[in-house]
Design an enzyme around this catalytic site. Sequence first.
Site, PDB file in Angstrom:
ATOM      1  N   GLU A  71       0.796  -1.233   0.000  1.00 33.69           N
ATOM      2  CA  GLU A  71       0.000   0.000   0.000  1.00 33.69           C
ATOM      3  C   GLU A  71       0.828   1.282   0.000  1.00 33.69           C
ATOM      4  OE1 GLU A  71      -4.226  -1.481   1.647  1.00 33.69           O
ATOM      5  OE2 GLU A  71      -2.804  -0.974   3.217  1.00 33.69           O
ATOM      6  N   GLU A  82      -4.411 -10.539  -0.140  1.00 32.46           N
ATOM      7  CA  GLU A  82      -5.295 -10.454   1.028  1.00 32.46           C
ATOM      8  C   GLU A  82      -6.729 -10.709   0.573  1.00 32.46           C
ATOM      9  OE1 GLU A  82      -4.782  -6.774   3.307  1.00 32.46           O
ATOM     10  OE2 GLU A  82      -2.656  -6.792   2.806  1.00 32.46           O
TER      11      GLU A  82
HETATM   12  C1  GAL Z   1      -5.336  -3.989   3.724  1.00 30.61           C
HETATM   13  C2  GAL Z   1      -3.961  -3.781   4.298  1.00 30.61           C
HETATM   14  C3  GAL Z   1      -3.776  -4.492   5.613  1.00 30.61           C
HETATM   15  C4  GAL Z   1      -4.945  -4.211   6.500  1.00 30.61           C
HETATM   16  C5  GAL Z   1      -6.214  -4.661   5.837  1.00 30.61           C
HETATM   17  C6  GAL Z   1      -7.431  -4.353   6.640  1.00 30.61           C
HETATM   18  O1  GAL Z   1      -5.667  -2.949   2.914  1.00 30.61           O
HETATM   19  O2  GAL Z   1      -2.964  -4.219   3.425  1.00 30.61           O
HETATM   20  O3  GAL Z   1      -2.595  -4.057   6.200  1.00 30.61           O
HETATM   21  O4  GAL Z   1      -5.030  -2.856   6.730  1.00 30.61           O
HETATM   22  O5  GAL Z   1      -6.363  -3.978   4.645  1.00 30.61           O
HETATM   23  O6  GAL Z   1      -7.465  -4.983   7.848  1.00 30.61           O
HETATM   24 MG    MG Z   2      -2.440  -0.099   5.098  1.00 29.41          MG
END
Ligand code: GAL
Ligand code: MG
Length: 999
Positions: free
Chosen positions: A428, A493
């Site tokens: 990010e 993710e």
């Molecule tokens: C993503 C990020 C993580 C965390 C997650 C939300 O965007 O990479 O670090 O923030 O969202 O829990």
């Molecule tokens: Mg972040």
Amino acid sequence: MERRKKKRWEDETITGVGRREARTSFYGDSARHVSLNGDWKFLYLEAPEFSPAGFEEPGSGAGWDTIDVPSVWQMRGYDHMHYTDVLYLFPVNPPYVPSKNPTGIYKRSFVLDDAWFAGDTILKFHGVDSAYDIWVNGVHAGYSKVSRLPAEFDVTSLVKPGENDVTVRVYKWSDGTYLEDQDMWWFSGIYRDVELINEPKNAVLDCRVTAVLDTACECGRAAIDLTVKGVGSGTWSLLDGERLMAEGDFTSSGDQKEIGITAEAGTVRPWTAETPYLYRIRIRFENHEITVRTGFRTIEIKDGNFTVNGTAILLNGVNHHDYSPTEGRAVTYEQMKADVILMKQHNINALRCSHYPAADCLYDLCDEYGLYVIDEADLECHGFEWVENYTWISDDPAWETAYVDRAVRMVRRDFNHPSILMWSLGNESAFGCNFVKSAEAVRTVDPSRLVHYEGDFEAEAADVYSTMYTWLDKLEEIGRGEKGNQKPHVMCEYGHSMGNGAGCLKAYQDLFRKYKRLQGGFIWEWYDHGFLTKDEEGHEYYRYGGSYGDFPNNGNFCIDGLLMPDRTPSPSLTEYRQVIAPVEIRKKTGSGREILLKNWYDFKDLSHLCVKWWISCDETVQEEGVIEDLNAGPGEGCRLEIPYRPFMPESNTDYYLNVSVCLKQDVPYAGKGHEVSRGQFLLKEHLETAVLHEAGGRFVTEDDGILFKVKGKSSEVVFHKIYGRLERWTVDGKPYVTAGPEVTVYRATIDNDMYKKDDWMNKYFIQLPDEQMEYFRTEEHENHVDVTIGTYFGCLNQSWGFLCDYHYTVYGDGAVTCRLEGKQIQRGKAEPGFLPRIGIRLKASKDLQKAAWYGLGFQENYADSREAAFMGVYRSDVDGMSTNYVYPQENGHREEVSWYSLGDGERSLLVTADRPLGLNIHNYTEESLEEAKYPWQIKEAEDVIIHMDYLHSGLGSNSCGQEQEEAYKVKRQDFALSFTMRAVDAAEDVAQSKIKYLD
Ligand code: GAL
Ligand code: MG
């Protein structure tokens, strides 16, 4: 205008002073290592400039505090606890940081004997947050930053025999902080190990091994790149256990020399996460001997996929942060080992180091136990997105060194771990020239692995196309190749496991398995990051953002793991384990005794597994057996005949074939018999019978205009004629039902409902219903009384609702049947897109604390999260039916319930339903659950609260990502619920549940 001069910790171009070149960590080292962990003197200051004169001198430090290393100082009472997801806690003014810059000065002494001075002295810090200067015996020895990487300093010229002093001054804020804006708690201090290395004058400094396979995946070759210091000769050997596979020698004549060796290993066992076979390389140079472990495997992009040893693999992964409920970001080897074992036990085969390199030993564990790793550079500048200048530093060449340094030092340190598949450039941080340079630099150091970076949205610099939280429909487009570039895809993710959820994991897995281009993903995330607290009243609970008065904060957005803070698996981890199980068990309807096993392993056949099967009904196992020989190669299927004997079913009894695929032998992470996958199938053997309702003796009725009572020999059912509901039901003077059914469409909002909550509760007011009496009719028959109640159900200021008919039949023996029909109605336009549930709530007497149900269990399950649950008769006390989420919310639901009982050990309320329904039984109301911010605030209700749902919406993963799928959203619709309540002997609930009555 004149600007202030950059302080050392405000200079993005400095990556260190006096710091040695990053190098691989050795698995074994004959050099002496002395730990400097333990108690250090500690002085906490509001800014570095407040450092007392002579603080770096030996002998200073009188009156300072003591702190243990490794630790983060916020967990030791200094500074304050603060959690933000994206926000920097100061103005965005890179590379400058606040003048008020919390600082910790650490100091300790160590004693070196004379023998030590035959070698050099290397001082190594494995992790210090965020930047630090060091002094040895009062002399400045260096400076470093990047919180999640080690730094080594050669302090040979500064130490002496006898007592020595080391002082470390740690700055909370530095220019590095701009690159360390990960979604996590702000922690500072020396939080990983500190050690002294007694490095021989002639020594192996670095040993980088690239071990690959030939195209047939049979023979291995290891390229060994050594850096040695000093003059002398050495030998190398490649070992399989103690067996020598190859060896050779080398000499070095220079100060510091690079030596390239190629070791032909001959036939080897390839390394994969399924077969994590490791070899050792031993290097001896003069008196110094080191070992590194290696595994032979080849990583390539082939035919549009990333492959390991030529095979496209599927990543069933999880995101891992360093976390301990008492230590913050300081974690031990034992904890990491327990985590890796737990992952393996749950069929997880991949781990992403989100969003920074972990301590060395985590990779050792992944090598040993078998997990594919995405190693990620300690780099995130997410806060820039919110000032709408996301590329500010990512695209500014002035920051290139800083970006490249973070990636390259990681690669140099972790080079030898066969588990690492991909180097991730960060998280990010938008995209820009600095990522292009980082990718180039990483490839120069290590061309043998792939480059990952999700923020490279078009995968210009990265080898894989990575996305996060992609919704199912978009993912399918990517799978079909209609979206994005043509590179292989991974979800770095997904499945945001905040609170109750994530749901819809099966839907994701189905797509991963369906489309060649999709190669799996990583659940967000492993742990709930809450901190153990005990308040003055003795409540033990976990705190999250805002609990410490920290502002601004992101609340419980850090409570988003598959594990509770104390490592208790949440139901979604069990769900995930089954969703990703490497063996899928199928059975076609009408296929008799035949089942089909589908092997989802990428490399293994099924010979290490056996099938345990059993035929179950209610709480008993009727027959069981084991099938030892399973023959199916990777990706293949096999058919099995389950040899159960023919049997005559008992009436009104369901029989199930249960199949559990288990390990035949002990493995390093689990014992023989450990279940890898499970499946359950309802058998067609079923005999339906029904009897007439017993006459049940005489009854009398009473009507005082407000209450209508039906009194049997020993029972009393009371209806309220004004409110139009069943008030209470008593048998032998004992109250069972203390408040009769009323319609409800609300549940205590789960985190994954967070974007619906405001509409639901502040616009559609689903938590504020009103059920109005329409009519009340009674009709007395010979052995029963019919009570029919019409109601109108609606919510505050809403034009939508239900017209409901409750048909109660009260028998003289006390049994009560309820047939409820709801007809939807809408006379305006506004209404929620879907409802949490449609069902009824009733209350039972508080002393009924022993529950049993026939339905899906044991663990809670929801429409889009029920892969791990089996049908069966389960028992629990009422409290045991709840899941104690760190942030209280709807929990404990069970689907497909045909009957349940609730008793005091002697007598039970038995409720049998005509059609399976959803069930919740709790000692609290959903209103109290909604209100509570911590579990101890949930108010105990005076009754047992029961929900019987016609439909209950799924969980989804919408706190970050996919909403509930359409099929699992409960739309406003007609509904019907029909059930009978009886009082029975507690031990008789199963037997009594089988009595079905003719209408
Ligand atoms: C993503 C990020 C993580 C965390 C997650 C939300 O965007 O990479 O670090 O923030 O969202 O829990
Ligand atoms: Mg972040």
